[in-house]
Design a protein around this motif. Structure first.
Motif, short mmCIF file in Angstrom:
data_model
loop_
_atom_site.label_atom_id
_atom_site.label_comp_id
_atom_site.label_asym_id
_atom_site.label_seq_id
_atom_site.Cartn_x
_atom_site.Cartn_y
_atom_site.Cartn_z
N ALA A 1 -15.80 32.85 78.45
CA ALA A 1 -15.49 32.23 79.64
C ALA A 1 -14.53 31.26 79.41
O ALA A 1 -13.59 31.09 80.55
CB ALA A 1 -16.50 31.84 80.65
N HIS A 2 -14.62 30.38 78.72
CA HIS A 2 -13.99 28.80 78.46
C HIS A 2 -13.88 28.26 77.32
O HIS A 2 -15.01 28.48 76.45
CB HIS A 2 -14.40 27.93 79.81
N THR A 3 -12.83 27.84 76.86
CA THR A 3 -13.11 26.73 75.74
C THR A 3 -12.47 25.70 75.95
O THR A 3 -11.74 25.40 76.74
CB THR A 3 -12.42 27.38 74.44
N THR A 4 -13.19 24.58 75.17
CA THR A 4 -12.73 23.04 75.27
C THR A 4 -12.46 22.40 73.98
O THR A 4 -13.16 22.95 72.96
CB THR A 4 -13.82 22.30 75.82
N HIS A 5 -11.44 21.87 73.77
CA HIS A 5 -10.87 21.43 72.38
C HIS A 5 -11.98 20.76 71.37
O HIS A 5 -12.63 19.99 71.99
CB HIS A 5 -9.70 20.55 72.56
N TYR A 6 -12.02 21.26 70.12
CA TYR A 6 -13.24 20.75 69.60
C TYR A 6 -13.45 19.30 69.23
O TYR A 6 -14.36 18.70 69.06
CB TYR A 6 -13.17 21.31 68.10
#
Length: 401
Positions: free
Chosen positions: A286-291
């Motif tokens: 659904a979504h990713t956020t920078h590691y």
């Protein structure tokens, strides 16, 4: 489970496609809430085999897990490594150390998955390992299909137009590695090369291992020849560049799946809509956020808890999925914004890296600021320290310190 009873009666069947943290946590919470549901998790990798090394989480997540399912929360906490100090090394300058930031936890991804899988099975969840699902037609008869099959979700791609999927590639390249060096503090190391800066952040996840994330600009990556180096030659080069923090320990490039780590550009995935019929997206699908903000696991587990809540409080399935989409998109907005600013800070590292290490580390902690990119770094640092001292002074004289 009112939302699902309306469509399926007492033979409710739910499939989770993907046996990562999101899918397993959703399955165990749902089964814990409504034991009558039939919940099956399908995971394409064999049991005990997972990509990646350690993952991070913070006190806030642990408090939430403990409130939702104390048994799995205790097991996760007991298997974790905690750090309370942050260290930055910049070239050959004296290192900087900060101990007043919030501490964090590291846990091996494989250990986390084992804990969640054991808890899920103890509640009656079925888990089929080595089973890859390519389309919802393979799950005919299921009342709900939860697509938590990662950033490359096949179920999402089949309906990408409906979901409104957008994928943005980050500028920098990164490599996810392990090491037998057990870092005490969360450690940053910035190494200068003839082709620009390359940096590493490392954190422990068990008493004998740590995760190392290596990152650099594409110009540095190609200038060093990392784009064409063999796995062994690339690791050897990186071990020399970060010898100051590795203390002779090797970097490990092959994970539990047997796959070698690959240089990547981070993909920020967003979706305008999170459900289609009885298929709903969760976690990285659904979504990713920078590691660099260390929020991926927390957001995935949060998705799972929110979806279970929606399914147990709304009147029917469409209402539940709409509530989950609307509420969760609103909830994660702040983390998504922080991730964008964090990625941008690292993409503009040359702007900050000439600062003394203590100032660099301080501004790294302020990288989510919307103002920082538009103010000279030294000026921002001086202003930030002045505000901090004024706040401390005011707290002391008012008795609020």
């Amino acid at each position: 489970m009112l939302a699902l009873r309306h469509i399926g009666g007492f033979g409710v069947k739910i499939a989770c496609v993907g046996g990562g943290p999101a899918g397993l946590y959703f399955a165990l919470l749902l089964k814990r809430t409504d034991p009558a549901c039939e919940v099956t998790v399908y995971e394409r990798y064999p049991e005990g085999s997972t990509y990646g090394w350690g993952v991070t989480y913070w006190d806030e997540l642990y408090a939430s897990l403990r409130a939702i399912d104390p048994e799995s929360a205790r097991a996760i906490h007991d298997a974790s490594v905690r750090w309370k100090t942050w260290v930055a090394r910049v070239g050959d300058r004296p290192p900087a150390r900060i101990s007043h930031w919030d501490g964090g936890f590291g846990i091996g991804r494989s250990v986390l998955l084992r804990i969640l899988a054991d808890r899920a099975r103890s509640l009656g969840v079925e888990i089929e390992y080595g089973r890859e699902i390519s389309g919802e037609e393979e799950l005919a008869g299921c009342d709900l299909i939860v697509a938590c099959d990662g950033v490359n979700s096949r179920l999402r791609k089949r309906h990408a137009g409906h979901f409104g999927t957008a994928v943005t590639l980050g500028r920098n390249t990164y490599l996810w590695l392990g090491t037998t060096k057990a870092f005490g503090p969360f450690t940053f190391s910035f190494a200068e090369t003839p082709h620009g800066w390359i940096w590493c952040y490392g954190y422990g996840y068990d008493p004998g291992h740590s995760t190392c994330v290596i990152e650099c600009s594409p110009e540095t990556w190609e200038g060093l020849g990392l784009h064409e180096a063999t796995d062994a030659d690339g690791l050897a080069m990186l071990e020399k560049l970060f010898a100051d923090i590795l203390d002779g320990h090797p970097l490990i490039g092959r994970d539990d799946t047997g796959e070698s780590a690959r240089w990547l550009n981070f993909r920020t995935v967003t979706n305008e809509r999170w459900y289609h019929g009885n298929v709903v997206l969760m976690g990285d699908a659904a979504h990713t956020t920078h590691y660099s903000i260390g929020a991926g696991t927390a957001l995935a587990l949060g998705d799972a808890a929110y979806l279970v809540h929606a399914l147990t409080t709304e009147r029917d399935l469409p209402s539940a999925l709409a509530s989950y989409e609307r509420g969760r998109q609103r909830t994660i907005r702040r983390a998504q914004k922080a991730a964008r600013y964090s990625a941008r800070w690292y993409e503009n590292l040359p702007r900050y890296v000439s600062l003394p290490p203590d100032q660099l580390l301080a501004l790294l902690g302020r990288r989510h600021s919307r103002v920082l990119p538009h103010v000279p770094p030294r000026l921002y640092y001086r202003f930030d320290r002045a505000v901090e001292h004024a706040s401390s002074w005011w707290a002391r004289i008012t008795g609020r310190g």
